[in-house]
Design a protein around this motif. Structure first.
Motif, PDB file in Angstrom:
ATOM      1  N   PHE A  27     -87.246  -6.382  78.064  1.00  0.00           N
ATOM      2  CA  PHE A  27     -86.511  -5.195  78.515  1.00  0.00           C
ATOM      3  C   PHE A  27     -85.045  -5.535  78.784  1.00  0.00           C
ATOM      4  N   ASP A  28     -84.817  -6.648  79.468  1.00  0.00           N
ATOM      5  CA  ASP A  28     -83.449  -7.056  79.780  1.00  0.00           C
ATOM      6  C   ASP A  28     -82.664  -7.354  78.494  1.00  0.00           C
ATOM      7  N   ALA A  29     -83.279  -8.109  77.586  1.00  0.00           N
ATOM      8  CA  ALA A  29     -82.608  -8.473  76.331  1.00  0.00           C
ATOM      9  C   ALA A  29     -82.287  -7.230  75.499  1.00  0.00           C
ATOM     10  N   LEU A  30     -83.247  -6.308  75.415  1.00  0.00           N
ATOM     11  CA  LEU A  30     -83.048  -5.078  74.644  1.00  0.00           C
ATOM     12  C   LEU A  30     -81.926  -4.236  75.255  1.00  0.00           C
ATOM     13  N   SER A  31     -81.911  -4.130  76.567  1.00  0.00           N
ATOM     14  CA  SER A  31     -80.879  -3.347  77.265  1.00  0.00           C
ATOM     15  C   SER A  31     -79.493  -3.937  77.017  1.00  0.00           C
ATOM     16  N   ARG A  32     -79.395  -5.245  77.137  1.00  0.00           N
ATOM     17  CA  ARG A  32     -78.097  -5.911  76.955  1.00  0.00           C
ATOM     18  C   ARG A  32     -77.619  -5.820  75.498  1.00  0.00           C
ATOM     19  N   LYS A  33     -78.560  -5.920  74.568  1.00  0.00           N
ATOM     20  CA  LYS A  33     -78.204  -5.803  73.151  1.00  0.00           C
ATOM     21  C   LYS A  33     -77.671  -4.394  72.864  1.00  0.00           C
ATOM     22  N   ARG A  34     -78.344  -3.383  73.425  1.00  0.00           N
ATOM     23  CA  ARG A  34     -77.937  -1.997  73.188  1.00  0.00           C
ATOM     24  C   ARG A  34     -76.588  -1.700  73.832  1.00  0.00           C
ATOM     25  N   ILE A  35     -76.354  -2.248  75.010  1.00  0.00           N
ATOM     26  CA  ILE A  35     -75.080  -1.973  75.693  1.00  0.00           C
ATOM     27  C   ILE A  35     -73.926  -2.596  74.891  1.00  0.00           C
ATOM     28  N   GLU A  57     -90.337   2.584  81.013  1.00  0.00           N
ATOM     29  CA  GLU A  57     -90.523   3.464  82.161  1.00  0.00           C
ATOM     30  C   GLU A  57     -89.188   3.942  82.720  1.00  0.00           C
ATOM     31  N   GLY A  58     -89.143   5.207  83.114  1.00  0.00           N
ATOM     32  CA  GLY A  58     -87.916   5.843  83.589  1.00  0.00           C
ATOM     33  C   GLY A  58     -87.266   5.127  84.747  1.00  0.00           C
ATOM     34  N   ASP A  59     -88.050   4.699  85.735  1.00  0.00           N
ATOM     35  CA  ASP A  59     -87.450   4.040  86.899  1.00  0.00           C
ATOM     36  C   ASP A  59     -86.784   2.723  86.505  1.00  0.00           C
ATOM     37  N   LEU A  60     -87.420   1.968  85.600  1.00  0.00           N
ATOM     38  CA  LEU A  60     -86.815   0.722  85.095  1.00  0.00           C
ATOM     39  C   LEU A  60     -85.518   1.021  84.357  1.00  0.00           C
ATOM     40  N   VAL A  61     -85.576   2.047  83.509  1.00  0.00           N
ATOM     41  CA  VAL A  61     -84.424   2.413  82.684  1.00  0.00           C
ATOM     42  C   VAL A  61     -83.235   2.787  83.556  1.00  0.00           C
ATOM     43  N   TYR A  62     -83.434   3.683  84.521  1.00  0.00           N
ATOM     44  CA  TYR A  62     -82.303   4.149  85.323  1.00  0.00           C
ATOM     45  C   TYR A  62     -81.743   3.049  86.216  1.00  0.00           C
ATOM     46  N   GLN A  63     -82.616   2.165  86.652  1.00  0.00           N
ATOM     47  CA  GLN A  63     -82.165   1.002  87.444  1.00  0.00           C
ATOM     48  C   GLN A  63     -81.268   0.114  86.575  1.00  0.00           C
ATOM     49  N   LYS A  64     -81.692  -0.137  85.335  1.00  0.00           N
ATOM     50  CA  LYS A  64     -80.937  -0.993  84.409  1.00  0.00           C
ATOM     51  C   LYS A  64     -79.620  -0.323  83.995  1.00  0.00           C
ATOM     52  N   VAL A  65     -79.665   1.000  83.774  1.00  0.00           N
ATOM     53  CA  VAL A  65     -78.451   1.725  83.393  1.00  0.00           C
ATOM     54  C   VAL A  65     -77.396   1.598  84.494  1.00  0.00           C
ATOM     55  N   LYS A  66     -77.812   1.767  85.732  1.00  0.00           N
ATOM     56  CA  LYS A  66     -76.865   1.639  86.853  1.00  0.00           C
ATOM     57  C   LYS A  66     -76.309   0.227  86.941  1.00  0.00           C
ATOM     58  N   GLU A  67     -77.154  -0.753  86.637  1.00  0.00           N
ATOM     59  CA  GLU A  67     -76.732  -2.157  86.691  1.00  0.00           C
ATOM     60  C   GLU A  67     -75.712  -2.475  85.584  1.00  0.00           C
ATOM     61  N   LEU A  68     -75.983  -2.008  84.369  1.00  0.00           N
ATOM     62  CA  LEU A  68     -75.150  -2.373  83.217  1.00  0.00           C
ATOM     63  C   LEU A  68     -73.904  -1.481  83.029  1.00  0.00           C
ATOM     64  N   VAL A  69     -73.989  -0.221  83.494  1.00  0.00           N
ATOM     65  CA  VAL A  69     -72.828   0.680  83.382  1.00  0.00           C
ATOM     66  C   VAL A  69     -72.499   1.196  84.778  1.00  0.00           C
ATOM     67  N   PRO A  70     -71.769   0.394  85.553  1.00  0.00           N
ATOM     68  CA  PRO A  70     -71.472   0.786  86.950  1.00  0.00           C
ATOM     69  C   PRO A  70     -70.527   1.977  87.058  1.00  0.00           C
TER      70      PRO A  70
END
Length: 159
Positions: free
Chosen positions: A112-120, A146-159
């Motif tokens: 999940f972390d790798a995919l999120s960082r690649k997409r950002i 999962e939505g809660d994971l996604v929104y947590q990661k979005v806030k982390e990667l796009v402050p």
């Protein structure tokens, strides 16, 4: 000229489906569909599926595990997408749960972390932070995370 439709005896169909299932794990629904395409009658379909199960060519639990491993490792699908796809194939809740045990929590977080960082990284040209957040969130949710994971990661990667 119209070509005659190929017909199969029960034995021919058994052999053909044995090869079909040996090549790649299949679920009951795929096998049933294949037999219907081969124009087998319902009684023959039941006999052939029984034979395939009895001789371990057809095993839904093994299918679920292989499906989950494959889609998670190669397509980075989240659990929600995996569950949805397995339900479409008419697998039982128990079988789906067993299949999902193939993913460790540690691997799940790592992917999940790798995919999120690649997409950002791919979204680096997007200047509007709200659009960037939405694009990242939509992408991850589509992939079944999962939505809660996604929104947590979005806030982390796009402050």
């Amino acid at each position: 000229m119209i070509q005659p439709i190929k017909t199969y005896t029960v034995e021919e169909a058994k052999r053909k489906l044995e090869r079909y299932c040996a090549y790649q794990d299949r679920c009951h629904q795929e096998v049933r569909k294949k037999l219907v395409e081969m124009r087998m009658i319902p009684d023959a379909i039941d006999v052939i599926i029984g034979h395939l199960i009895e001789h371990d060519f057809l095993n839904e639990e093994r299918f679920a595990k292989a499906f989950v491993r494959g889609k998670f490792n190669h397509k980075s699908w989240g659990k929600q997408r995996l569950v949805r796809e397995l339900k479409l194939r008419k697998l039982s809740a128990y079988t789906i749960k067993t299949g999902l045990l193939e993913i460790t929590d540690e691997d799940y977080e790592k992917v999940f972390d790798a995919l999120s960082r690649k997409r950002i990284q791919q979204l680096s040209s997007e200047k509007d932070k709200y659009k960037k957040r939405k694009k990242l969130a939509d992408y991850l949710i589509y992939r079944g995370w999962e939505g809660d994971l996604v929104y947590q990661k979005v806030k982390e990667l796009v402050p």
